[in-house]
Design a protein around this motif. Structure first.
Motif, PDB file in Angstrom:
ATOM      1  N   THR A 133       0.573  -1.486  -0.062  1.00 52.04           N
ATOM      2  CA  THR A 133       0.311  -0.235   0.044  1.00 52.04           C
ATOM      3  C   THR A 133       1.169   0.980  -0.135  1.00 52.04           C
ATOM      4  N   LEU A 134       2.208   1.389   0.953  1.00 50.54           N
ATOM      5  CA  LEU A 134       3.045   2.315   1.613  1.00 50.54           C
ATOM      6  C   LEU A 134       3.258   2.474  -0.839  1.00 50.54           C
ATOM      7  N   GLY A 135       3.792   1.592  -1.247  1.00 53.68           N
ATOM      8  CA  GLY A 135       4.334   1.846  -2.314  1.00 53.68           C
ATOM      9  C   GLY A 135       3.537   2.269  -3.693  1.00 53.68           C
ATOM     10  N   MET A 136       2.131   1.655  -3.104  1.00 56.23           N
ATOM     11  CA  MET A 136       0.670   2.226  -4.592  1.00 56.23           C
ATOM     12  C   MET A 136       1.079   3.862  -4.103  1.00 56.23           C
ATOM     13  N   ALA A 137       1.074   4.233  -2.822  1.00 57.64           N
ATOM     14  CA  ALA A 137       0.699   5.744  -2.173  1.00 57.64           C
ATOM     15  C   ALA A 137       1.841   6.101  -2.903  1.00 57.64           C
ATOM     16  N   LEU A 138       3.030   5.622  -3.034  1.00 60.91           N
ATOM     17  CA  LEU A 138       3.892   7.041  -3.511  1.00 60.91           C
ATOM     18  C   LEU A 138       4.179   6.466  -5.328  1.00 60.91           C
ATOM     19  N   GLY A 139       3.322   5.266  -5.576  1.00 61.43           N
ATOM     20  CA  GLY A 139       3.826   5.066  -7.527  1.00 61.43           C
ATOM     21  C   GLY A 139       2.426   6.538  -7.834  1.00 61.43           C
ATOM     22  N   TRP A 140       1.345   7.080  -6.596  1.00 60.44           N
ATOM     23  CA  TRP A 140       0.720   8.005  -7.392  1.00 60.44           C
ATOM     24  C   TRP A 140       0.742   9.607  -7.293  1.00 60.44           C
ATOM     25  N   VAL A 141       1.944   9.706  -6.237  1.00 62.69           N
ATOM     26  CA  VAL A 141       2.515  10.443  -6.068  1.00 62.69           C
ATOM     27  C   VAL A 141       3.377  11.030  -7.195  1.00 62.69           C
ATOM     28  N   GLY A 142       4.592   9.963  -7.466  1.00 64.51           N
ATOM     29  CA  GLY A 142       4.606   9.695  -8.470  1.00 64.51           C
ATOM     30  C   GLY A 142       4.180  10.267  -9.927  1.00 64.51           C
ATOM     31  N   ASP A 143       2.630   9.756  -9.666  1.00 63.76           N
ATOM     32  CA  ASP A 143       2.086  10.091 -11.306  1.00 63.76           C
ATOM     33  C   ASP A 143       1.308  11.524 -11.233  1.00 63.76           C
ATOM     34  N   LEU A 144       1.593  12.175 -10.295  1.00 64.60           N
ATOM     35  CA  LEU A 144       0.860  13.482  -9.794  1.00 64.60           C
ATOM     36  C   LEU A 144       2.188  14.048 -10.281  1.00 64.60           C
ATOM     37  N   PHE A 145       3.376  14.103  -9.706  1.00 67.74           N
ATOM     38  CA  PHE A 145       4.885  14.448  -9.812  1.00 67.74           C
ATOM     39  C   PHE A 145       5.129  14.617 -11.841  1.00 67.74           C
ATOM     40  N   MET A 146       4.773  13.902 -12.396  1.00 70.42           N
ATOM     41  CA  MET A 146       4.814  13.163 -14.088  1.00 70.42           C
ATOM     42  C   MET A 146       3.775  13.958 -14.542  1.00 70.42           C
ATOM     43  N   ALA A 147       2.767  14.052 -13.820  1.00 71.97           N
ATOM     44  CA  ALA A 147       1.646  15.082 -14.650  1.00 71.97           C
ATOM     45  C   ALA A 147       1.951  16.578 -14.276  1.00 71.97           C
ATOM     46  N   GLY A 148       2.821  16.714 -13.814  1.00 76.01           N
ATOM     47  CA  GLY A 148       2.981  18.624 -13.183  1.00 76.01           C
ATOM     48  C   GLY A 148       2.494  19.402 -12.507  1.00 76.01           C
ATOM     49  N   LEU A 149       1.714  18.286 -11.994  1.00 72.92           N
ATOM     50  CA  LEU A 149       1.256  18.791 -10.535  1.00 72.92           C
ATOM     51  C   LEU A 149       1.580  19.419  -9.101  1.00 72.92           C
TER      52      LEU A 149
END
Length: 226
Positions: free
Chosen positions: A59-75
């Motif tokens: 779950t921690l890994g997935m949450a960090l992956g979602w944060v990575g998605d936000l970074f990659m989206a420039g948000l």
């Protein structure tokens, strides 16, 4: 569990089918980010149903992956290139995945697991060389090109750790497949980022490998032990 899995499926694949035609990507940003957010919730639900360190780490890994998605989206307001923030978040997420694999593998023999890890490190290193390093003229190689190597090896280590577990616990081949798809997705990003090369539908294929990769890793909570 089933409603969340269905919602993820509809967001990811529905976004592809119903998105506006585009040579690079049909999927809208909101469906992509929402599909990842649903996987974080699904991971948390499975972790509650299967208490123990393994589920919490995934779950921690997935949450960090979602944060990575936000970074990659420039948000995120980030003074450096967004890709660095994304690599950092994804890298931390993969450390959590590897820790989960180590936890699930306590007491299992090491020789085959180490061989699987070494094999995937070789695959990751060759992939980095062919996709990132070799195509770039020496004068245009930057710190980002070099940083991509340890990042790629970290992603390959997740695949190796999962494949090593699968030698003893066959259900982990689903996790290993997910980790391999994650690496393939990231290499496509690298082709775009470092080589400025795109093929038709590339942005969608990045997500059509990345999304199922994450889903397979999340589903491993159900058989990964406590």
């Amino acid at each position: 569990m089933l409603p969340l899995a269905l919602l993820w499926f509809l967001l990811l694949f529905g976004g592809y089918l119903l998105g506006r035609p585009d040579p690079y990507r049909r999927m809208p940003l909101w469906t992509r980010l929402a599909s990842s957010a649903v996987l974080v919730v699904l991971a948390g639900w499975l972790a509650l149903a299967n208490p123990g360190g393994y589920g919490r780490l995934i779950t921690l890994g997935m949450a960090l992956g979602w944060v990575g998605d936000l970074f990659m989206a420039g948000l995120f307001p980030w003074p450096r290139p967004a890709v660095l923030g994304g690599m950092g978040a994804f890298g931390l997420g993969h450390l959590a995945y590897i820790a989960a694999c180590l936890l699930a593998g306590l007491g299992l023999p090491w020789p085959g697991r180490l061989a699987a890890w070494g094999g995937w490190l070789l695959i990751g290193g060759v992939g980095w060389f062919l996709v990132v390093w070799r195509p770039a003229p020496a004068a245009r190689r930057t710190a980002l090109h070099r940083a991509a190597l340890p990042y790629t090896l970290l992603l390959a280590s997740t695949a190796g750790a999962a494949a090593g577990l699968a030698l003893h616990r066959p259900l982990f081949w689903l996790f290993a497949l997910g980790a391999a798809l994650f690496l393939i997705s990231d290499l496509m990003i690298a082709v775009d980022l470092f080589n400025k090369h795109r093929f038709r539908g590339m942005g969608d294929w990045i997500w059509l490998t990345y999304g199922p990769a994450q889903a397979l890793i999340v589903l491993s909570i159900g058989y990964g032990g406590g």
